[in-house]
Design a protein around this motif. Structure first.
Motif, PDB file in Angstrom:
ATOM      1  N   GLY A 147      19.688  -4.631  16.840  1.00 17.60           N
ATOM      2  CA  GLY A 147      19.861  -3.813  18.321  1.00 17.60           C
ATOM      3  C   GLY A 147      21.100  -4.261  18.967  1.00 17.60           C
ATOM      4  O   GLY A 147      20.812  -3.750  20.188  1.00 17.60           O
ATOM      5  N   ILE A 148      21.856  -5.015  18.383  1.00 20.05           N
ATOM      6  CA  ILE A 148      22.995  -5.288  19.227  1.00 20.05           C
ATOM      7  C   ILE A 148      24.245  -4.633  18.753  1.00 20.05           C
ATOM      8  O   ILE A 148      24.610  -4.805  17.219  1.00 20.05           O
ATOM      9  N   THR A 149      25.016  -3.828  19.672  1.00 17.17           N
ATOM     10  CA  THR A 149      26.446  -3.329  18.937  1.00 17.17           C
ATOM     11  C   THR A 149      27.367  -4.567  18.416  1.00 17.17           C
ATOM     12  O   THR A 149      27.366  -5.602  19.016  1.00 17.17           O
ATOM     13  N   GLY A 150      28.543  -4.181  17.632  1.00 22.32           N
ATOM     14  CA  GLY A 150      29.470  -5.019  17.161  1.00 22.32           C
ATOM     15  C   GLY A 150      30.270  -5.687  18.399  1.00 22.32           C
ATOM     16  O   GLY A 150      30.531  -6.729  18.469  1.00 22.32           O
ATOM     17  N   ILE A 151      30.603  -4.817  19.617  1.00 19.23           N
ATOM     18  CA  ILE A 151      31.279  -5.103  20.423  1.00 19.23           C
ATOM     19  C   ILE A 151      30.553  -6.222  21.092  1.00 19.23           C
ATOM     20  O   ILE A 151      31.149  -7.174  21.711  1.00 19.23           O
ATOM     21  N   GLU A 152      29.145  -5.955  21.470  1.00 16.65           N
ATOM     22  CA  GLU A 152      28.558  -6.915  22.245  1.00 16.65           C
ATOM     23  C   GLU A 152      28.351  -8.303  21.661  1.00 16.65           C
ATOM     24  O   GLU A 152      28.334  -9.167  22.100  1.00 16.65           O
ATOM     25  N   LEU A 153      28.355  -8.127  20.316  1.00 13.85           N
ATOM     26  CA  LEU A 153      28.290  -9.540  19.255  1.00 13.85           C
ATOM     27  C   LEU A 153      29.522 -10.311  19.535  1.00 13.85           C
ATOM     28  O   LEU A 153      29.696 -11.566  19.696  1.00 13.85           O
ATOM     29  N   ALA A 154      30.665  -9.578  19.515  1.00 15.29           N
ATOM     30  CA  ALA A 154      31.806 -10.003  19.437  1.00 15.29           C
ATOM     31  C   ALA A 154      32.197 -10.602  21.247  1.00 15.29           C
ATOM     32  O   ALA A 154      32.609 -11.863  21.082  1.00 15.29           O
ATOM     33  N   ARG A 155      31.636  -9.972  21.955  1.00 15.48           N
ATOM     34  CA  ARG A 155      31.964 -10.504  23.609  1.00 15.48           C
ATOM     35  C   ARG A 155      31.024 -11.868  23.669  1.00 15.48           C
ATOM     36  O   ARG A 155      31.226 -12.399  24.359  1.00 15.48           O
ATOM     37  N   MET A 156      29.886 -11.660  23.012  1.00 14.11           N
ATOM     38  CA  MET A 156      28.822 -12.581  23.095  1.00 14.11           C
ATOM     39  C   MET A 156      29.588 -14.121  22.558  1.00 14.11           C
ATOM     40  O   MET A 156      29.487 -15.076  22.780  1.00 14.11           O
ATOM     41  N   SER A 157      30.192 -13.871  21.569  1.00 11.33           N
ATOM     42  CA  SER A 157      30.889 -15.132  20.871  1.00 11.33           C
ATOM     43  C   SER A 157      32.055 -15.401  21.854  1.00 11.33           C
ATOM     44  O   SER A 157      32.359 -16.555  22.008  1.00 11.33           O
ATOM     45  N   LEU A 158      32.922 -14.404  22.459  1.00  8.38           N
ATOM     46  CA  LEU A 158      33.938 -14.716  23.250  1.00  8.38           C
ATOM     47  C   LEU A 158      33.590 -15.575  24.507  1.00  8.38           C
ATOM     48  O   LEU A 158      34.297 -16.356  24.919  1.00  8.38           O
ATOM     49  N   ASP A 159      32.276 -15.064  25.068  1.00  7.67           N
ATOM     50  CA  ASP A 159      31.972 -15.798  26.185  1.00  7.67           C
ATOM     51  C   ASP A 159      31.198 -17.053  26.092  1.00  7.67           C
ATOM     52  O   ASP A 159      30.591 -17.499  26.839  1.00  7.67           O
ATOM     53  N   GLY A 160      30.906 -17.236  24.769  1.00 14.31           N
ATOM     54  CA  GLY A 160      30.128 -18.680  24.568  1.00 14.31           C
ATOM     55  C   GLY A 160      28.593 -18.374  24.157  1.00 14.31           C
ATOM     56  O   GLY A 160      27.840 -19.385  24.252  1.00 14.31           O
ATOM     57  N   ARG A 161      28.246 -17.072  24.640  1.00 16.93           N
ATOM     58  CA  ARG A 161      26.531 -17.098  24.492  1.00 16.93           C
ATOM     59  C   ARG A 161      26.400 -17.148  22.788  1.00 16.93           C
ATOM     60  O   ARG A 161      25.002 -17.638  22.497  1.00 16.93           O
ATOM     61  N   LEU A 162      27.171 -17.031  21.930  1.00 14.39           N
ATOM     62  CA  LEU A 162      27.019 -17.344  20.719  1.00 14.39           C
ATOM     63  C   LEU A 162      28.111 -18.303  20.038  1.00 14.39           C
ATOM     64  O   LEU A 162      29.158 -18.215  20.627  1.00 14.39           O
TER      65      LEU A 162
END
Length: 164
Positions: free
Chosen positions: A19-34
């Protein structure tokens, strides 16, 4: 991050990642949530920017990357390119879609030494369709803009299991 979706599957959970878009996944990695993809820590580069259809990584060459000739191994450059290329594609994918690199072309145009300063690799998605995607990237010196390498990738785009 060529297989970023699998990494996120383990981290976020199979149900949530669909349910998460690719840009959301990348941003989650960028900001440390992943957590960052393990290859980033292994080779010493990091995701520093993402936008729709674009990803930027930076890395510090060092002695741990040298080949027998005393220059930074071309595999480091190829991996840095592949990461930016794949992540650029990822940022353009809708929820429920993933990618994998199927072809990578690398052009190394200047040697990288262990004393070379920070490298910046920018990947841009050129085409993102339902089943294929292409991207191009360049590695330049972050301080002086000198070109060290450039490359392209073709990716297979597919539905994540359970999201068909």
């Amino acid at each position: 991050m060529a297989h970023l979706a699998t990494h996120y599957h383990r981290t976020v959970g199979d149900e949530a990642v669909g349910g998460i878009t690719g840009i959301e996944l990348a941003r989650m990695s960028l900001d440390g949530r992943l957590p960052e993809a393990p290859i980033c820590g292994t080779l010493g580069f990091r995701l520093v920017e993402v936008e729709d259809g674009q990803a930027v990584f930076e890395g510090e060459p060092g002695e741990h990357l040298l080949n027998p000739m005393g220059t930074v191994h071309g595999g480091y450059m190829a991996t840095l390119l592949d990461s930016a290329l794949g992540t650029a594609v990822l940022t353009a994918l809708p929820a429920g879609r993933a990618y994998t690199t199927v072809q990578l072309a690398v052009n190394l145009v200047r040697p990288v030494l262990h004393t070379t300063t920070t490298l910046r690799c920018t990947g841009v998605a050129v085409h993102v369709g339902r089943t294929t995607a292409t991207a191009e990237a360049r590695i330049v010196g972050a301080a002086d803009g000198k070109l060290y390498a450039h490359g392209t990738a073709t990716c297979a785009v597919f539905a994540l299991p359970g999201t068909d």
